[in-house]
Design an enzyme around this catalytic site. Structure first.
Site, PDB file in Angstrom:
ATOM      1  N   ASP A 257      -2.596  -1.852   3.195  1.00  0.00           N
ATOM      2  CA  ASP A 257      -1.188  -1.879   2.811  1.00  0.00           C
ATOM      3  C   ASP A 257      -0.277  -2.064   4.020  1.00  0.00           C
ATOM      4  O   ASP A 257      -0.439  -1.400   5.044  1.00  0.00           O
ATOM      5  CB  ASP A 257      -0.832  -0.562   2.092  1.00  0.00           C
ATOM      6  CG  ASP A 257       0.616  -0.506   1.675  1.00  0.00           C
ATOM      7  OD1 ASP A 257       1.025  -1.332   0.842  1.00  0.00           O
ATOM      8  OD2 ASP A 257       1.354   0.356   2.207  1.00  0.00           O
ATOM      9  N   GLU A 294      -2.109  -6.909   3.752  1.00  0.00           N
ATOM     10  CA  GLU A 294      -0.846  -7.119   3.041  1.00  0.00           C
ATOM     11  C   GLU A 294       0.282  -7.096   4.060  1.00  0.00           C
ATOM     12  O   GLU A 294       0.436  -6.126   4.802  1.00  0.00           O
ATOM     13  CB  GLU A 294      -0.633  -6.037   1.986  1.00  0.00           C
ATOM     14  CG  GLU A 294       0.513  -6.339   1.040  1.00  0.00           C
ATOM     15  CD  GLU A 294       1.756  -5.527   1.327  1.00  0.00           C
ATOM     16  OE1 GLU A 294       2.872  -6.040   1.082  1.00  0.00           O
ATOM     17  OE2 GLU A 294       1.625  -4.386   1.791  1.00  0.00           O
TER      18      GLU A 294
END
Length: 606
Positions: A257, A294
């Site tokens: 993330d 990401e």
């Protein structure tokens, strides 16, 4: 020394890193009770082995004889983020020995949130749905974060125990059962992990050691210490966490993330070290392991090989979404101000990045860099995901923002793009329920801060005048996000589901539609007419997709000059609830192709 608890023939070994503490004690709180001094080594690890400790026993650590806290490397928090940690038995009867993993280029991802994918909100409830996802054409389940978070309702990005699995979802055993079931169904598993920050409630890591740094900040709180004093053991903490998902849980890939919030100015960045370690683990396990980064930076160095790059296998590509979304909806707020023209989507089809060093009005500076050397299977693209839906004021999906022809057009653009496609749960049948932001913090002051923070965020990000933003703490907000899975084959929902299945079937059947290195791509746009042509060519075949993004009312006529090719997909066919198959079944040089507004047609020559 690895942190956590380990059952051995001599008992249970407890290990915790607390380098600056002068005293550390293990406190057993049930079923037996007792306080046991621990020994410290030169690296700051405290250990003790206690005979007779069994799975299910509860414990805390007492620091300097005063404060007691759960284990930072806890495997289970049965009483929540503030309660004692629990000793667990990590054994599991795996039956996935025949699973050999999935090549990166074969990934077709399906992102889901465990709590809202089913009414039960558990790992076990996902299992009966796996065969249908496989039939749809999904190859990998991407699970939003499952590290233990406060309460029962959370997106997962407020996790505070990276090694523990959310109890309300089914805990460690439940996750392993799901992974095992996925592999038996022929599905890879991608787990979303958060290494850039911790949640605001139940985060006691700073009491143990220098897990955080004041040198940087993230939008969500203190930055993790990856390059300061004491960072060697902090990095090791996260490396061991990544390793545990691959080895103990048999996970195939990790979605990292917001890697742009992993601040690390060292000569050997954590992400590079993680990429190298993952390659070692891949060889050790004998199956492919993938790291998906990401990021919103459009930085090709993430996936470029070493030296010169960090060597990560793949990254998210927001620009494809932004270009497609802005074109379909006409929205121009926030970062959509940089998108909207058909030429932007053509550029996204060609190379993924739209902002490749050009000026961004939203950021008021140049953004990104040319994606030279990036291969198509290194970019994950999407028409929707949890961020792009959930960070809207109401969490509204594309299905309530655009009409049915536009939903079909979005599916065709995504699945025929030649990148790695990702579907967000329910997208395949046009789920109309929202996916709003929700939390379940125990601290009322924190809840109020979250409410006010969301209001400020949307005031700056959206034009929300007169819009009632759902209360993130309300159980009704969470309940509104649970999928209406039972409608997936009804009416237009069923047609959209079949359309996704057909496009994914074509993608598997024809190599020219897959992300292969030998394929040349070219995209051309005509802004006035709304036409976008996307061509893929290899020595063996050629594919061309014609998109009409005009909202009408007139169709577009195109005179083709290409060699003969057969039609494989037409979104205007009656079976897709179109106006009628107006495009010819076969193209010849000089053929005239009529494209209805908001439609797509695929031709292939082999």
């Amino acid at each position: 020394m690895n942190p956590g608890t380990f059952l051995t023939p001599d008992g249970c070994r407890f290990c915790v890193w607390a380098p600056d503490r002068s005293r550390c004690e293990l406190v057993l709180v049930g079923p037996a009770e007792g306080i046991y001094p621990m020994e410290k080594d030169s690296a700051g690890y405290w250990t003790v082995t206690i005979p007779g400790v069994q799975p299910g026993w509860l414990y805390r650590y007492r620091l300097d004889g005063r404060e007691e806290f759960p284990d930072p490397a806890s495997r289970c928090q049965p009483q929540g983020v503030h309660g004692p940690s629990q000793v667990v038995d990590d054994s599991f009867p795996w039956t996935d020995r025949s699973w050999r993993g999935l090549a990166l280029s074969d990934y077709v991802l399906y992102e889901l949130h465990v709590g809202t994918f089913t009414p039960e909100g558990t790992f076990a409830a996902i299992l009966p749905r796996l065969p249908e996802l496989r039939e749809l054409g999904i190859r990998a389940l991407e699970i939003m974060p499952v590290a233990q978070f406060p309460g029962r309702r959370n997106w997962g990005y407020d996790g505070v125990y990276p090694f523990a699995v959310q109890v309300s979802y089914g805990g460690i055993h439940g996750l392993k059962t799901l992974v095992n079931g996925c592999h038996e169904a022929g599905l890879a598993v991608v787990l979303d992990v958060v290494y850039n920050h911790f949640g605001p409630e139940g985060n006691y890591l700073a009491r143990f050691g220098p897990y955080f740094t004041d040198s940087y900040r993230t939008p969500w709180g203190p930055a993790v210490n990856f390059d300061g004093a004491g960072s060697d053991e902090v990095r090791r903490f996260f490396l061991e966490n990544a390793r545990s998902w691959f080895f103990e849980f048999h996970v195939d890939a990790l979605r990292l993330d917001a890697v742009h919030a992993i601040h690390d100015e060292s000569a050997f960045p954590f992400l590079e070290e993680l990429a190298l370690r993952t390659q070692d683990w891949e060889r050790e396990l004998g199956r492919p392991l993938v790291l998906f980064a990401e990021t919103d930076r459009n930085d090709p160095r993430l996936v470029r090989p070493r030296p010169g790059g960090l060597g990560l296998p793949a990254q998210w590509c927001d620009d494809f979404h932004h270009a497609l979304h802005a074109l379909l909806t006409g929205e121009k707020h926030a970062y959509y101000v940089d998108f909207g023209g058909i030429a932007d989507l053509a550029k996204a089809f060609s190379q993924g990045y739209v902002l490749d060093g050009r000026f961004s009005s939203y950021r008021r500076r140049r953004h990104g860099a040319p994606p030279d050397g990036i291969r198509r299977h290194q970019l994950v693209v999407f028409a929707q995901n949890h961020d792009q839906v959930g960070n809207r004021a109401r969490g509204d999906r594309l299905s309530v923002l655009v009409d049915f022809p536009s939903q079909k057009l979005a599916a065709a653009a995504l699945l025929l793009s030649g990148f790695l496609p990702l579907l967000f749960m329910g997208e395949e049948y046009g789920e109309r329920r929202p996916f709003p932001y929700f939390v379940d913090h125990e601290n009322p002051e924190l809840l109020e801060a979250v409410r006010k923070g969301r209001q400020r965020e949307f005031a700056a990000f959206h034009d929300v005048a007169g819009t009632e933003i759902p209360d993130p703490a309300a159980e009704a907000t969470f309940a509104s996000a649970v999928l209406q899975w039972e409608y997936r084959h009804d009416g237009s929902h069923g047609v959209l589901w079949e359309l996704h299945r057909e496009l994914l079937l074509l993608r598997r059947r024809f190599p020219i539609l897959q992300p292969r290195e030998s394929i040349e791509v070219a995209a051309a746009a005509d802004e006035p007419s709304g036409l976008l042509r996307f061509r893929r060519r290899s020595p063996e075949a050629e594919a061309e997709v014609f998109f009409n993004f005009s909202s009408g009312p007139r169709p577009v006529a195109i005179e083709t000059d290409r060699p003969p090719a057969g039609k494989l997909f037409d979104s205007e066919e009656p079976r897709w609830l179109g106006t009628g198959a107006v495009a010819p079944g076969r193209l010849e040089p000089g053929s005239v192709l009529i494209l209805a507004p908001r439609s797509a047609v695929l031709y292939i020559r082999e």
